[in-house]
Design a protein around this motif. Sequence first.
Motif, short mmCIF file in Angstrom:
data_model
loop_
_atom_site.label_atom_id
_atom_site.label_comp_id
_atom_site.label_asym_id
_atom_site.label_seq_id
_atom_site.Cartn_x
_atom_site.Cartn_y
_atom_site.Cartn_z
N SER A 145 -1.41 -13.49 15.67
CA SER A 145 -0.39 -12.94 16.56
C SER A 145 -0.02 -11.53 16.09
N ALA A 146 0.68 -10.80 16.96
CA ALA A 146 1.13 -9.45 16.59
C ALA A 146 2.08 -9.51 15.38
N ASP A 147 2.93 -10.55 15.33
CA ASP A 147 3.82 -10.71 14.18
C ASP A 147 3.03 -10.94 12.90
N ARG A 148 1.96 -11.70 12.99
CA ARG A 148 1.12 -11.96 11.81
C ARG A 148 0.41 -10.68 11.37
N VAL A 149 -0.09 -9.90 12.32
CA VAL A 149 -0.77 -8.64 11.98
C VAL A 149 0.21 -7.71 11.26
N ARG A 150 1.45 -7.64 11.77
CA ARG A 150 2.48 -6.80 11.13
C ARG A 150 2.73 -7.29 9.71
N TRP A 151 2.88 -8.61 9.54
CA TRP A 151 3.13 -9.19 8.23
C TRP A 151 1.98 -8.88 7.28
N GLU A 152 0.75 -9.01 7.76
CA GLU A 152 -0.43 -8.71 6.95
C GLU A 152 -0.43 -7.25 6.50
N HIS A 153 -0.07 -6.34 7.41
CA HIS A 153 -0.02 -4.91 7.06
C HIS A 153 1.02 -4.67 5.97
N ILE A 154 2.19 -5.28 6.10
CA ILE A 154 3.23 -5.13 5.09
C ILE A 154 2.75 -5.68 3.75
N GLN A 155 2.09 -6.83 3.76
CA GLN A 155 1.56 -7.41 2.53
C GLN A 155 0.52 -6.49 1.88
N ARG A 156 -0.31 -5.88 2.69
CA ARG A 156 -1.35 -4.98 2.17
C ARG A 156 -0.72 -3.78 1.49
N VAL A 157 0.25 -3.16 2.15
CA VAL A 157 0.92 -2.00 1.56
C VAL A 157 1.65 -2.42 0.29
N TYR A 158 2.29 -3.57 0.30
CA TYR A 158 3.00 -4.10 -0.86
C TYR A 158 2.04 -4.27 -2.05
N GLU A 159 0.86 -4.82 -1.80
CA GLU A 159 -0.15 -4.97 -2.86
C GLU A 159 -0.63 -3.61 -3.35
N LEU A 160 -0.86 -2.67 -2.43
CA LEU A 160 -1.32 -1.33 -2.82
C LEU A 160 -0.27 -0.58 -3.63
N CYS A 161 0.99 -0.91 -3.44
CA CYS A 161 2.09 -0.30 -4.21
C CYS A 161 2.38 -1.11 -5.47
N ASP A 162 1.44 -1.91 -5.91
CA ASP A 162 1.58 -2.74 -7.11
C ASP A 162 2.82 -3.62 -7.07
N ARG A 163 3.11 -4.17 -5.90
CA ARG A 163 4.22 -5.10 -5.69
C ARG A 163 5.58 -4.47 -6.00
N ASN A 164 5.69 -3.18 -5.79
CA ASN A 164 6.95 -2.46 -5.97
C ASN A 164 7.66 -2.41 -4.62
N VAL A 165 8.78 -3.13 -4.50
CA VAL A 165 9.48 -3.26 -3.22
C VAL A 165 10.02 -1.91 -2.77
N SER A 166 10.63 -1.15 -3.67
CA SER A 166 11.23 0.13 -3.29
C SER A 166 10.17 1.11 -2.79
N GLU A 167 9.05 1.18 -3.48
CA GLU A 167 7.98 2.10 -3.07
C GLU A 167 7.37 1.65 -1.74
N THR A 168 7.17 0.35 -1.57
CA THR A 168 6.64 -0.18 -0.31
C THR A 168 7.57 0.15 0.84
N ALA A 169 8.88 -0.07 0.64
CA ALA A 169 9.86 0.22 1.69
C ALA A 169 9.85 1.70 2.05
N ARG A 170 9.74 2.55 1.05
CA ARG A 170 9.70 4.00 1.31
C ARG A 170 8.46 4.36 2.14
N ARG A 171 7.32 3.82 1.77
CA ARG A 171 6.08 4.15 2.48
C ARG A 171 6.05 3.59 3.90
N LEU A 172 6.74 2.48 4.11
CA LEU A 172 6.78 1.89 5.45
C LEU A 172 7.97 2.38 6.27
N SER A 173 8.76 3.28 5.69
CA SER A 173 9.98 3.78 6.35
C SER A 173 10.86 2.61 6.79
#
Length: 189
Positions: A145-173
């Motif tokens: 679903s579109a919600d799942r695709v969004r969740w997957e994208h957030i998880q990918r960025v989170y992993e690429l930011c070494d599981r740093n919540v603040s950095e992930t939030a900044r990159r995802l605005s």
Amino acid sequence: MLEHTMTLPDMPLPVGDPSLLLIDDDKPFLQRMSRALDQRGFRVSTAESIASGLSALEDHAPAHAVVDMRLSDGNGLDVVAALQRKRPDARVIVLTGYGNIATAVTAVKLGAIDYLAKPADADDVTAALLRCSGIKVELPDNPMSADRVRWEHIQRVYELCDRNVSETARRLSMHRRTLQRILAKRAPR
């Protein structure tokens, strides 16, 4: 040639070396899957942790492996990497209850041939292990679903930011607390 008396309908048997290492820390699942794969012609050995899985690899590197992603003593991808170093032709499936695209990509880069979300049954695992490379995979009956695709994208960025919540939030605005709430929830269907 395999000497098994029981064959299941429409399921091919493993050709060549039928050895398979199954690693999962969920004991009932491990026992059920082990029995089911044994009935499908594999010679199954089991392990309940990364340490026992790596120990089993030292004794004999199997032709097939089914590895749970998250185990009590670490990440199943360590076993995938070790098996690929010891036996590059091994066909490995990664199972997880916490599927996301970033870890699936990592698993494939380490040598896994497929990545299945739990609950996967023995037919799914057998089909993935015995699928010939080059065969086109069918479109799933129920794509993400579109919600799942969004969740997957957030998880990918989170992993690429070494599981740093603040950095992930900044990159995802995105606000950090909003991101934390999303990460705390299970994946949408």
